[in-house]
Scaffold this motif. Structure first.
Motif, PDB file in Angstrom:
ATOM      1  N   ILE A 127       0.842  -1.205   0.000  1.00  0.00           N
ATOM      2  CA  ILE A 127       0.000   0.000   0.000  1.00  0.00           C
ATOM      3  C   ILE A 127       0.873   1.250   0.000  1.00  0.00           C
ATOM      4  O   ILE A 127       0.612   2.217  -0.746  1.00  0.00           O
ATOM      5  N   SER A 128       1.932   1.244   0.798  1.00  0.00           N
ATOM      6  CA  SER A 128       2.835   2.397   0.839  1.00  0.00           C
ATOM      7  C   SER A 128       3.508   2.610  -0.512  1.00  0.00           C
ATOM      8  O   SER A 128       3.644   3.750  -0.990  1.00  0.00           O
ATOM      9  N   SER A 129       3.917   1.502  -1.146  1.00  0.00           N
ATOM     10  CA  SER A 129       4.553   1.609  -2.463  1.00  0.00           C
ATOM     11  C   SER A 129       3.571   2.144  -3.498  1.00  0.00           C
ATOM     12  O   SER A 129       3.920   2.976  -4.341  1.00  0.00           O
ATOM     13  N   ALA A 130       2.330   1.689  -3.425  1.00  0.00           N
ATOM     14  CA  ALA A 130       1.314   2.169  -4.368  1.00  0.00           C
ATOM     15  C   ALA A 130       1.032   3.654  -4.152  1.00  0.00           C
ATOM     16  O   ALA A 130       0.828   4.405  -5.116  1.00  0.00           O
ATOM     17  N   SER A 136       3.911   9.916  -7.745  1.00  0.00           N
ATOM     18  CA  SER A 136       4.782  10.115  -8.909  1.00  0.00           C
ATOM     19  C   SER A 136       3.951  10.276 -10.176  1.00  0.00           C
ATOM     20  O   SER A 136       4.242  11.133 -11.031  1.00  0.00           O
ATOM     21  N   ALA A 137       2.901   9.481 -10.312  1.00  0.00           N
ATOM     22  CA  ALA A 137       2.036   9.582 -11.486  1.00  0.00           C
ATOM     23  C   ALA A 137       1.325  10.928 -11.522  1.00  0.00           C
ATOM     24  O   ALA A 137       1.125  11.516 -12.600  1.00  0.00           O
ATOM     25  N   ASP A 138       0.953  11.419 -10.365  1.00  0.00           N
ATOM     26  CA  ASP A 138       0.315  12.741 -10.311  1.00  0.00           C
ATOM     27  C   ASP A 138       1.280  13.813 -10.820  1.00  0.00           C
ATOM     28  O   ASP A 138       0.881  14.745 -11.546  1.00  0.00           O
ATOM     29  N   ALA A 248      -1.293   2.694 -10.686  1.00  0.00           N
ATOM     30  CA  ALA A 248      -0.878   2.793  -9.282  1.00  0.00           C
ATOM     31  C   ALA A 248      -2.072   2.680  -8.347  1.00  0.00           C
ATOM     32  O   ALA A 248      -2.003   2.043  -7.288  1.00  0.00           O
ATOM     33  N   ILE A 249      -3.210   3.293  -8.742  1.00  0.00           N
ATOM     34  CA  ILE A 249      -4.427   3.189  -7.918  1.00  0.00           C
ATOM     35  C   ILE A 249      -4.908   1.744  -7.845  1.00  0.00           C
ATOM     36  O   ILE A 249      -5.302   1.243  -6.783  1.00  0.00           O
ATOM     37  N   ALA A 250      -4.883   1.039  -8.995  1.00  0.00           N
ATOM     38  CA  ALA A 250      -5.292  -0.367  -9.014  1.00  0.00           C
ATOM     39  C   ALA A 250      -4.379  -1.216  -8.125  1.00  0.00           C
ATOM     40  O   ALA A 250      -4.846  -2.118  -7.405  1.00  0.00           O
ATOM     41  N   ALA A 251      -3.085  -0.908  -8.183  1.00  0.00           N
ATOM     42  CA  ALA A 251      -2.142  -1.652  -7.333  1.00  0.00           C
ATOM     43  C   ALA A 251      -2.440  -1.413  -5.856  1.00  0.00           C
ATOM     44  O   ALA A 251      -2.365  -2.334  -5.023  1.00  0.00           O
TER      45      ALA A 251
END
Length: 470
Positions: A127-130, A136-138, A248-251
């Motif tokens: 969860i922390s990695s996601a 980063s994606a933002d 990233a949200i899905a992860a």
């Protein structure tokens, strides 16, 4: 079967018997007694004593409290710690089941807890990695969006003005360079300028011409805007940034679901461990009350079933007995009342603790619960005792029934006064242990004839030979 004889019927029977005996002796016996002087009799001195109970009830002694003890689990009995007759305390271990299978269940539950904790930890890290990937994606999306905005919006007016200024400067520089080149050529043709001056002037003209072209091209680009390729490239970058964020949200969602599953598995493992601990604790059978082992039904190596009685424990420091009192006499019994209990030659006082609210189905009697102390454990459950209610708490004058005469008209006794028999009319009350309560007619200290009453008459001289003459 308990036979209850009313005191009034018993007294009447004695009076009839005595009266019949007295009548049969009328005539010759009375005449012979009259002719004798100083008739020998036995007498007693009247005194007060407790009106004790009449032992007209009987029942069986029971433990004050007893219970059957059984395992809640099935298993092989490994050990028996106590035997019949042993005293035990509440919570003391009585016997044990083989606990190996239940110990294994506990170990399995403990392992499942560790695995679930590891799963929770891994899911939390995911969860922390996601979250980091989403951030980063933002950032990438924001940069791409800025590029798209810039391409779509084009150059600002200030930028256009700057480029136009560069074009004007380049045009001025080119005009100046052309004038310088023409003048230098005339001077060179006239021999007034060197070849080097001429070449430098031509080079400056060429550079000025190129600078003007570059400025004009820059102005043209600003005025025309971004190309299709530039727009497509900027849009592609924005799309990629958006896809990266969605991934990233899905992860993160997957990591959260994994953590939820691991948490549920942890909770189930904790419950399983508690259940295993509870089952393991139940392999030791403990005494629910303090008391004495009355029965033992377990042997080492026996397969015990859940609910199967293994021991019976009873509290026998005090015992209880249920007396079946006829319903028409139950109003004479009260809670806290003293009851005399008799076991063979020993008497002991008990106390009424409870009067049952309903009659016994078969007999119609009502049970009265009596508690009796048994600190020495010398009375045992199962023994039959006789019992009688304490008729009164005060002391009364009591006489042996044989000393009281009823001739059908009067009830009387013979007092000894100045060595003479004096007929004295009395009133009688209740009977207790073959003694009659005298309610009226005698005083403490009076001397009463107890034996030979059928041989004497009023005024006869008597000689006291025995009894309690003092």
């Amino acid at each position: 079967m308990i036979i209850l004889l009313k005191p009034s019927l018993y007294i009447s029977a004695i009076f009839i018997l005595l009266f019949t005996s007295a009548c049969s002796s009328t005539g010759s016996s009375d005449q012979e007694a009259a002719e004798q002087q100083n008739q020998k009799v036995e007498a007693m001195v009247v005194k007060k004593e407790p009106l004790s109970a009449s032992f007209d009830l009987s029942s069986t002694l029971q433990p004050y409290e007893d219970t059957s003890v059984s395992f809640e689990l099935s298993g092989l009995i490994r050990d028996t710690v106590v035997n019949v007759g042993d005293s035990v305390s509440q919570g003391q271990i009585l016997t044990m089941l083989d606990s190996s299978s239940y110990q294994l269940q506990l170990e399995q539950a403990s392992t499942a807890i560790l695995e679930a904790q590891a799963g929770i930890k891994n899911a939390t890290a995911a969860i922390s990695s996601a979250d980091a990937s989403i951030q980063s994606a933002d950032a990438q999306k924001a940069a791409a969006q800025a590029g798209v905005n810039k391409v779509n919006k084009g150059a600002r007016e200030q930028e256009r003005a700057q480029v136009r200024t560069k074009v004007q400067r380049a045009q001025s520089a080119l005009t100046k360079a052309q004038a310088t080149a023409e003048r230098t050529k005339l001077l060179y043709d006239q021999g007034a300028a060197t070849k080097n001056d001429y070449e430098n002037a031509q080079l400056a003209l060429t550079n000025a011409s190129r600078d003007l072209e570059d400025a004009q091209d820059a102005l043209s680009l600003i005025q025309e805007g971004a190309t299709i390729e530039d727009r497509q490239s900027a849009a592609s970058s924005l799309h990629q940034a958006q896809a990266g964020k969605e991934s990233a949200i899905a992860a993160k969602e997957q990591a959260v679901a994994t953590k939820d599953n691991a948490t549920a598995a942890y909770q189930q493992a904790v419950i399983a461990k508690k259940q295993a601990e509870l089952s393991l604790s139940k392999t030791a059978l403990k005494a629910p009350i303090s008391g004495v082992i009355l029965e033992k039904k377990a042997t080492v190596g026996q397969l015990a079933s859940a609910g199967q009685p293994v021991y019976r424990i009873g509290q026998i420091d005090k015992l209880k007995v249920l007396l079946p009192v006829p319903d028409h006499e139950i109003t004479n019994w009260k809670q806290g009342q003293t009851v005399q209990l008799q076991l063979y030659d020993e008497n002991r006082e008990g106390t009424v603790s409870k009067i049952y609210p309903a009659t016994n189905t078969n007999t119609g009697s009502i049970n009265v619960e009596v508690i009796v102390p048994n600190t020495q454990h010398d009375w045992a459950p199962g023994q039959v005792v006789k019992a009688g209610r304490q008729l009164t708490q005060s002391e009364q004058i009591l006489l042996p029934a044989k000393a009281v005469i009823n001739n059908g008209t009067d009830t009387f006794v013979y007092k000894v006064v100045n060595n003479k028999a004096v007929k004295t009319v009395v009133n009688v009350g209740q009977m207790s242990n073959n003694k009659l309560e005298i309610t009226k007619g005698l005083n403490v200290g009076d001397r009463i004839v107890t034996t030979g009453v059928n041989l004497i008459y009023d005024g006869l001289l008597v000689q006291i030979m025995g009894g309690t003459s003092k």
